[in-house]
Design a protein around this motif. Structure first.
Motif, mmCIF file in Angstrom:
data_model
loop_
_atom_site.group_PDB
_atom_site.id
_atom_site.type_symbol
_atom_site.label_atom_id
_atom_site.label_comp_id
_atom_site.label_asym_id
_atom_site.label_seq_id
_atom_site.Cartn_x
_atom_site.Cartn_y
_atom_site.Cartn_z
ATOM 1 N N THR A 98 0.905 -1.306 -0.012
ATOM 2 C CA THR A 98 0.110 -0.001 0.109
ATOM 3 C C THR A 98 1.026 1.387 -0.008
ATOM 4 O OG1 THR A 98 0.059 -0.078 2.343
ATOM 5 C CG2 THR A 98 -1.793 -1.213 1.233
ATOM 6 N N ALA A 99 2.187 1.088 -0.055
ATOM 7 C CA ALA A 99 3.083 2.243 -0.058
ATOM 8 C C ALA A 99 2.987 3.036 -1.275
ATOM 9 C CB ALA A 99 4.489 2.015 0.163
ATOM 10 N N GLY A 100 2.555 2.553 -2.716
ATOM 11 C CA GLY A 100 2.201 3.197 -3.645
ATOM 12 C C GLY A 100 3.562 3.049 -4.637
ATOM 13 N N ALA A 101 3.488 3.462 -5.888
ATOM 14 C CA ALA A 101 4.402 3.583 -6.793
ATOM 15 C C ALA A 101 5.686 4.276 -6.570
ATOM 16 C CB ALA A 101 4.094 3.717 -8.134
ATOM 17 N N ALA A 102 5.342 5.374 -5.853
ATOM 18 C CA ALA A 102 6.577 6.379 -5.536
ATOM 19 C C ALA A 102 7.604 5.784 -4.644
ATOM 20 C CB ALA A 102 6.035 7.515 -4.907
ATOM 21 N N ALA A 103 7.363 4.938 -3.824
ATOM 22 C CA ALA A 103 7.926 4.400 -2.691
ATOM 23 C C ALA A 103 8.703 2.963 -3.401
ATOM 24 C CB ALA A 103 7.330 3.735 -1.622
ATOM 25 N N ALA A 104 8.499 2.542 -4.718
ATOM 26 C CA ALA A 104 8.667 1.378 -5.288
ATOM 27 C C ALA A 104 10.179 1.651 -6.140
ATOM 28 C CB ALA A 104 7.730 0.876 -6.202
ATOM 29 N N GLN A 105 10.545 3.021 -6.042
ATOM 30 C CA GLN A 105 11.785 3.404 -7.087
ATOM 31 C C GLN A 105 12.952 2.678 -6.351
ATOM 32 O OE1 GLN A 105 12.115 6.467 -9.010
ATOM 33 N NE2 GLN A 105 10.148 6.418 -9.823
ATOM 34 N N PRO A 106 13.850 2.163 -7.240
ATOM 35 C CA PRO A 106 15.104 1.539 -6.694
ATOM 36 C C PRO A 106 15.891 2.514 -6.047
ATOM 37 C CG PRO A 106 15.010 1.209 -9.136
ATOM 38 C CD PRO A 106 13.881 2.179 -8.724
ATOM 39 N N ALA A 107 16.637 1.749 -5.173
ATOM 40 C CA ALA A 107 17.479 2.480 -4.306
ATOM 41 C C ALA A 107 18.676 3.009 -5.029
ATOM 42 C CB ALA A 107 18.348 1.792 -3.066
ATOM 43 N N GLY A 108 19.278 4.305 -4.544
ATOM 44 C CA GLY A 108 20.448 4.948 -5.047
ATOM 45 C C GLY A 108 20.024 5.948 -6.083
ATOM 46 N N GLY A 109 18.776 6.441 -6.132
ATOM 47 C CA GLY A 109 18.409 7.627 -6.916
ATOM 48 C C GLY A 109 18.336 7.335 -8.438
ATOM 49 N N HIS A 110 18.422 6.254 -8.618
ATOM 50 C CA HIS A 110 18.008 5.770 -10.320
ATOM 51 C C HIS A 110 16.570 5.305 -10.563
ATOM 52 C CE1 HIS A 110 22.257 6.043 -10.965
ATOM 53 N NE2 HIS A 110 22.637 5.219 -10.022
ATOM 54 N N GLY A 111 15.989 5.965 -11.447
ATOM 55 C CA GLY A 111 14.778 5.575 -11.630
ATOM 56 C C GLY A 111 14.734 4.319 -12.612
ATOM 57 N N PRO A 112 13.349 3.975 -12.793
ATOM 58 C CA PRO A 112 13.317 2.728 -13.849
ATOM 59 C C PRO A 112 13.607 3.212 -14.957
ATOM 60 C CG PRO A 112 11.068 3.737 -13.233
ATOM 61 C CD PRO A 112 12.294 4.607 -12.421
ATOM 62 N N SER A 113 13.688 2.202 -15.901
ATOM 63 C CA SER A 113 14.227 2.400 -17.563
ATOM 64 C C SER A 113 13.233 1.573 -18.238
ATOM 65 C CB SER A 113 15.536 1.828 -17.602
ATOM 66 O OG SER A 113 16.356 2.865 -16.995
ATOM 67 N N ALA A 114 12.584 2.010 -19.360
ATOM 68 C CA ALA A 114 11.633 1.275 -20.138
ATOM 69 C C ALA A 114 11.789 1.809 -21.539
ATOM 70 C CB ALA A 114 10.156 1.456 -19.665
ATOM 71 N N MET A 115 12.506 1.153 -22.339
ATOM 72 C CA MET A 115 13.215 1.547 -23.734
ATOM 73 C C MET A 115 12.484 0.709 -24.806
ATOM 74 S SD MET A 115 15.101 3.963 -23.021
ATOM 75 C CE MET A 115 15.976 4.194 -24.383
ATOM 76 N N VAL A 116 12.433 1.458 -26.082
ATOM 77 C CA VAL A 116 11.953 0.709 -27.363
ATOM 78 C C VAL A 116 13.171 0.739 -28.411
ATOM 79 C CG1 VAL A 116 10.278 0.553 -29.160
ATOM 80 C CG2 VAL A 116 9.481 1.020 -26.866
ATOM 81 N N PHE A 117 13.670 -0.051 -28.592
ATOM 82 C CA PHE A 117 14.853 0.207 -29.831
ATOM 83 C C PHE A 117 14.322 -0.457 -31.121
ATOM 84 C CE2 PHE A 117 16.653 -0.907 -25.640
ATOM 85 C CZ PHE A 117 17.405 0.072 -25.301
ATOM 86 N N THR A 118 14.731 0.376 -32.107
ATOM 87 C CA THR A 118 14.383 -0.030 -33.609
ATOM 88 C C THR A 118 15.449 0.107 -34.480
ATOM 89 O OG1 THR A 118 13.813 2.183 -34.251
ATOM 90 C CG2 THR A 118 11.790 0.995 -33.432
ATOM 91 N N ILE A 119 15.328 -0.809 -35.379
ATOM 92 C CA ILE A 119 16.334 -0.752 -36.656
ATOM 93 C C ILE A 119 15.922 -0.518 -37.766
ATOM 94 C CG2 ILE A 119 18.352 -1.902 -37.470
ATOM 95 C CD1 ILE A 119 19.189 -3.399 -35.078
ATOM 96 N N THR A 120 15.996 0.595 -38.436
ATOM 97 C CA THR A 120 15.021 0.868 -39.720
ATOM 98 C C THR A 120 15.889 1.050 -40.803
ATOM 99 O OG1 THR A 120 14.947 3.302 -39.351
ATOM 100 C CG2 THR A 120 13.281 2.117 -38.374
#
Length: 152
Positions: free
Chosen positions: A28-50
């Motif tokens: 119940t702490a919420g998504a804000a408390a779920a950030q990884p330790a060390g001040g680094h936020g999450p990463s979600a990337m999309v890569f393409t080769i065109t």
């Protein structure tokens, strides 16, 4: 235009899945408390080769695409997510560093058949939109020199 819609849709799904998993893990702490330790936020990337120069005309053909999430565990459609996440983290958000180690012993033909690589999404909690065009696929391969980020 279609490439941007596909990339944005895939990125949205990754973000939603990552937030849902993080919120579930955090209770119940919420998504804000779920950030990884060390001040680094999450990463979600999309890569393409065109195939094409990556210009505004949107006539380029996406040859391959991959998604990658480095929020808590390395996952996505990328075939080597852990290695790709490690390589992305090593760039410290400066994706031009992916180009830093070309294979100078590899000879490539001198013809122009452009190939463009893109990276769109969130890296370490910061928005990233990166694009680089190579003169042909051989030059791309030699310049990326086996870098796991575009090894899909």
């Amino acid at each position: 235009m279609r490439r941007h819609i596909i990339a944005a849709s895939a990125l949205s799904l990754l973000c939603i899945a990552g937030t849902a998993g993080a919120a579930g893990a955090a209770g119940t702490a919420g998504a804000a408390a779920a950030q990884p330790a060390g001040g680094h936020g999450p990463s979600a990337m999309v890569f393409t080769i065109t195939a094409g120069s990556g210009g505004a005309e949107d006539t380029d053909t996406v040859m391959r695409a991959s998604t990658l999430s480095c929020a808590y565990t390395a996952e996505g459609t990328h075939p080597a997510p852990r290695a790709a996440c490690d390589a992305l983290i090593a760039t410290d958000g400066e994706l031009n560093r992916l180009l830093a180690g070309p294979d100078t012993s590899r000879a490539c033909p001198m013809y122009f058949d452009p190939v463009t690589v893109t990276a769109d999404g969130v890296l370490g909690g910061r928005r990233v939109a990166w694009k680089h065009t190579f003169s042909n696929a051989c030059v791309m391969s030699a310049t990326l020199n086996g870098n796991p980020v575009y090894a899909f």
